[in-house]
Design a protein around this motif. Sequence first.
Motif, PDB file in Angstrom:
ATOM      1  N   ILE A 189      35.141 -33.810 -28.190  1.00 27.18           N
ATOM      2  CA  ILE A 189      35.136 -32.576 -28.209  1.00 27.18           C
ATOM      3  C   ILE A 189      34.124 -31.894 -30.006  1.00 27.18           C
ATOM      4  CG2 ILE A 189      36.745 -30.517 -29.332  1.00 27.18           C
ATOM      5  CD1 ILE A 189      37.284 -31.300 -26.604  1.00 27.18           C
ATOM      6  N   PHE A 190      34.375 -32.374 -30.591  1.00 31.05           N
ATOM      7  CA  PHE A 190      33.445 -32.383 -31.890  1.00 31.05           C
ATOM      8  C   PHE A 190      32.098 -32.194 -31.177  1.00 31.05           C
ATOM      9  CE2 PHE A 190      29.833 -34.536 -34.376  1.00 31.05           C
ATOM     10  CZ  PHE A 190      30.714 -33.697 -35.670  1.00 31.05           C
ATOM     11  N   TRP A 191      31.238 -33.250 -30.910  1.00 34.28           N
ATOM     12  CA  TRP A 191      30.257 -32.952 -30.166  1.00 34.28           C
ATOM     13  C   TRP A 191      29.747 -32.218 -29.810  1.00 34.28           C
ATOM     14  CZ3 TRP A 191      27.504 -33.770 -25.201  1.00 34.28           C
ATOM     15  CH2 TRP A 191      26.503 -33.573 -25.118  1.00 34.28           C
ATOM     16  N   LEU A 192      30.818 -31.658 -28.439  1.00 32.27           N
ATOM     17  CA  LEU A 192      30.313 -30.488 -27.381  1.00 32.27           C
ATOM     18  C   LEU A 192      30.647 -29.108 -28.443  1.00 32.27           C
ATOM     19  CD1 LEU A 192      32.826 -31.211 -24.707  1.00 32.27           C
ATOM     20  CD2 LEU A 192      30.875 -30.675 -24.426  1.00 32.27           C
ATOM     21  N   GLU A 193      31.516 -28.189 -29.252  1.00 31.13           N
ATOM     22  CA  GLU A 193      31.623 -27.580 -30.116  1.00 31.13           C
ATOM     23  C   GLU A 193      30.850 -27.690 -31.360  1.00 31.13           C
ATOM     24  OE1 GLU A 193      36.679 -26.599 -29.642  1.00 31.13           O
ATOM     25  OE2 GLU A 193      35.791 -27.865 -31.518  1.00 31.13           O
ATOM     26  N   SER A 194      30.031 -28.756 -32.229  1.00 27.61           N
ATOM     27  CA  SER A 194      29.522 -28.078 -33.559  1.00 27.61           C
ATOM     28  C   SER A 194      28.169 -28.573 -33.233  1.00 27.61           C
ATOM     29  CB  SER A 194      29.978 -29.970 -33.632  1.00 27.61           C
ATOM     30  OG  SER A 194      31.191 -29.301 -34.956  1.00 27.61           O
ATOM     31  N   PHE A 195      27.534 -28.991 -31.457  1.00 27.42           N
ATOM     32  CA  PHE A 195      26.826 -29.707 -31.204  1.00 27.42           C
ATOM     33  C   PHE A 195      25.857 -28.619 -30.165  1.00 27.42           C
ATOM     34  CE2 PHE A 195      27.158 -32.565 -34.726  1.00 27.42           C
ATOM     35  CZ  PHE A 195      26.701 -32.309 -35.306  1.00 27.42           C
ATOM     36  N   ALA A 196      26.386 -29.144 -29.250  1.00 27.54           N
ATOM     37  CA  ALA A 196      26.639 -28.388 -27.532  1.00 27.54           C
ATOM     38  C   ALA A 196      26.757 -27.309 -26.837  1.00 27.54           C
ATOM     39  CB  ALA A 196      26.350 -29.690 -26.195  1.00 27.54           C
ATOM     40  N   TRP A 197      27.238 -26.695 -28.272  1.00 24.64           N
ATOM     41  CA  TRP A 197      28.274 -25.442 -27.244  1.00 24.64           C
ATOM     42  C   TRP A 197      26.933 -24.239 -26.570  1.00 24.64           C
ATOM     43  CZ3 TRP A 197      32.874 -24.494 -27.458  1.00 24.64           C
ATOM     44  CH2 TRP A 197      33.210 -23.063 -27.703  1.00 24.64           C
ATOM     45  N   THR A 198      26.056 -24.458 -26.859  1.00 24.50           N
ATOM     46  CA  THR A 198      25.038 -23.696 -26.043  1.00 24.50           C
ATOM     47  C   THR A 198      24.710 -24.333 -24.350  1.00 24.50           C
ATOM     48  OG1 THR A 198      23.085 -24.288 -27.503  1.00 24.50           O
ATOM     49  CG2 THR A 198      24.473 -21.454 -27.913  1.00 24.50           C
ATOM     50  N   THR A 199      25.103 -25.642 -24.081  1.00 20.96           N
ATOM     51  CA  THR A 199      24.104 -26.426 -23.598  1.00 20.96           C
ATOM     52  C   THR A 199      25.589 -26.960 -22.727  1.00 20.96           C
ATOM     53  OG1 THR A 199      23.517 -28.560 -24.983  1.00 20.96           O
ATOM     54  CG2 THR A 199      22.651 -26.825 -24.503  1.00 20.96           C
ATOM     55  N   ARG A 200      26.017 -27.923 -22.952  1.00 15.65           N
ATOM     56  CA  ARG A 200      26.727 -28.356 -21.758  1.00 15.65           C
ATOM     57  C   ARG A 200      28.371 -27.919 -22.962  1.00 15.65           C
ATOM     58  NH1 ARG A 200      29.597 -30.843 -18.601  1.00 15.65           N
ATOM     59  NH2 ARG A 200      30.598 -32.777 -18.775  1.00 15.65           N
ATOM     60  N   ALA A 201      28.488 -27.312 -23.486  1.00 13.28           N
ATOM     61  CA  ALA A 201      30.117 -27.262 -23.348  1.00 13.28           C
ATOM     62  C   ALA A 201      29.951 -26.366 -22.399  1.00 13.28           C
ATOM     63  CB  ALA A 201      30.358 -26.937 -24.753  1.00 13.28           C
ATOM     64  N   ARG A 202      29.056 -25.185 -22.088  1.00  9.64           N
ATOM     65  CA  ARG A 202      29.320 -23.794 -21.330  1.00  9.64           C
ATOM     66  C   ARG A 202      29.759 -24.405 -20.051  1.00  9.64           C
ATOM     67  NH1 ARG A 202      24.700 -21.562 -20.464  1.00  9.64           N
ATOM     68  NH2 ARG A 202      24.955 -20.270 -19.424  1.00  9.64           N
ATOM     69  N   ALA A 203      29.183 -25.965 -19.452  1.00 20.02           N
ATOM     70  CA  ALA A 203      30.088 -25.597 -18.521  1.00 20.02           C
ATOM     71  C   ALA A 203      31.340 -26.341 -18.589  1.00 20.02           C
ATOM     72  CB  ALA A 203      29.492 -27.006 -17.890  1.00 20.02           C
ATOM     73  N   VAL A 204      32.024 -27.061 -19.127  1.00 18.76           N
ATOM     74  CA  VAL A 204      33.439 -27.657 -19.960  1.00 18.76           C
ATOM     75  C   VAL A 204      33.941 -26.357 -20.195  1.00 18.76           C
ATOM     76  CG1 VAL A 204      34.380 -28.945 -21.880  1.00 18.76           C
ATOM     77  CG2 VAL A 204      32.198 -29.691 -20.649  1.00 18.76           C
ATOM     78  N   PHE A 205      33.700 -25.326 -20.806  1.00 19.20           N
ATOM     79  CA  PHE A 205      34.586 -24.156 -21.523  1.00 19.20           C
ATOM     80  C   PHE A 205      34.141 -23.499 -20.791  1.00 19.20           C
ATOM     81  CE2 PHE A 205      34.629 -26.931 -25.097  1.00 19.20           C
ATOM     82  CZ  PHE A 205      35.906 -26.749 -25.731  1.00 19.20           C
ATOM     83  N   GLY A 206      33.270 -23.148 -19.374  1.00 15.29           N
ATOM     84  CA  GLY A 206      33.771 -21.993 -18.848  1.00 15.29           C
ATOM     85  C   GLY A 206      33.009 -20.554 -19.450  1.00 15.29           C
ATOM     86  N   THR A 207      32.003 -20.650 -20.537  1.00 17.52           N
ATOM     87  CA  THR A 207      31.318 -19.696 -20.591  1.00 17.52           C
ATOM     88  C   THR A 207      30.147 -19.411 -20.319  1.00 17.52           C
ATOM     89  OG1 THR A 207      30.575 -20.961 -22.866  1.00 17.52           O
ATOM     90  CG2 THR A 207      32.783 -20.347 -23.175  1.00 17.52           C
ATOM     91  N   THR A 208      29.694 -18.286 -20.663  1.00 16.39           N
ATOM     92  CA  THR A 208      28.647 -17.816 -20.106  1.00 16.39           C
ATOM     93  C   THR A 208      27.609 -17.707 -21.257  1.00 16.39           C
ATOM     94  OG1 THR A 208      29.089 -15.198 -21.791  1.00 16.39           O
ATOM     95  CG2 THR A 208      29.833 -15.491 -19.195  1.00 16.39           C
ATOM     96  N   GLU A 209      26.220 -17.539 -21.181  1.00 14.27           N
ATOM     97  CA  GLU A 209      25.063 -17.951 -22.353  1.00 14.27           C
ATOM     98  C   GLU A 209      25.516 -17.074 -23.582  1.00 14.27           C
ATOM     99  OE1 GLU A 209      20.542 -18.035 -22.760  1.00 14.27           O
ATOM    100  OE2 GLU A 209      21.096 -17.765 -20.962  1.00 14.27           O
ATOM    101  N   ALA A 210      25.837 -15.920 -23.182  1.00 18.37           N
ATOM    102  CA  ALA A 210      26.102 -14.310 -24.023  1.00 18.37           C
ATOM    103  C   ALA A 210      27.050 -14.931 -24.903  1.00 18.37           C
ATOM    104  CB  ALA A 210      25.452 -13.263 -23.653  1.00 18.37           C
ATOM    105  N   ASP A 211      28.300 -14.994 -23.959  1.00 17.93           N
ATOM    106  CA  ASP A 211      29.660 -16.057 -25.308  1.00 17.93           C
ATOM    107  C   ASP A 211      29.046 -16.936 -26.094  1.00 17.93           C
ATOM    108  OD1 ASP A 211      31.068 -13.618 -24.266  1.00 17.93           O
ATOM    109  OD2 ASP A 211      31.900 -14.619 -23.002  1.00 17.93           O
TER     110      ASP A 211
END
Length: 109
Positions: free
Chosen positions: A1-23
């Motif tokens: 979770i640390f890596w996803l939130e801190s370093f992959a939020w606009t890339t890999r985490a978008r698929a995990v959390f279902g967010t749009t690029e703008a969000d």
Amino acid sequence: IFWLESFAWTTRARAVFGTTEADALATREMAFNQGFYNLFLAILVALGIVLVAVGRLDVGATLVLAGAGSMASAALVLFVTSPSNRGAALKQGLLPALGVLAVILALAL
């Protein structure tokens, strides 16, 4: 979770959390901070486990209960306030809740 939130939020985490690029772009700074918050809670729990293992049950159990209790409580808040994220809340909170329960049972015995 640390890596996803801190370093992959606009890339890999978008698929995990279902967010749009703008969000993801709009919340990047918040997610970076939140990732480190989660890392520090995990460090508390890990340190607590080590201290319990070396015989410092008082301090170790306190750290595990504070860290894992915070994690489980945050998951409970997510579960109650966001029905669409209940699956994520269960994934996020099950292991910390089991850790809290294990410590409480160990202290009671």
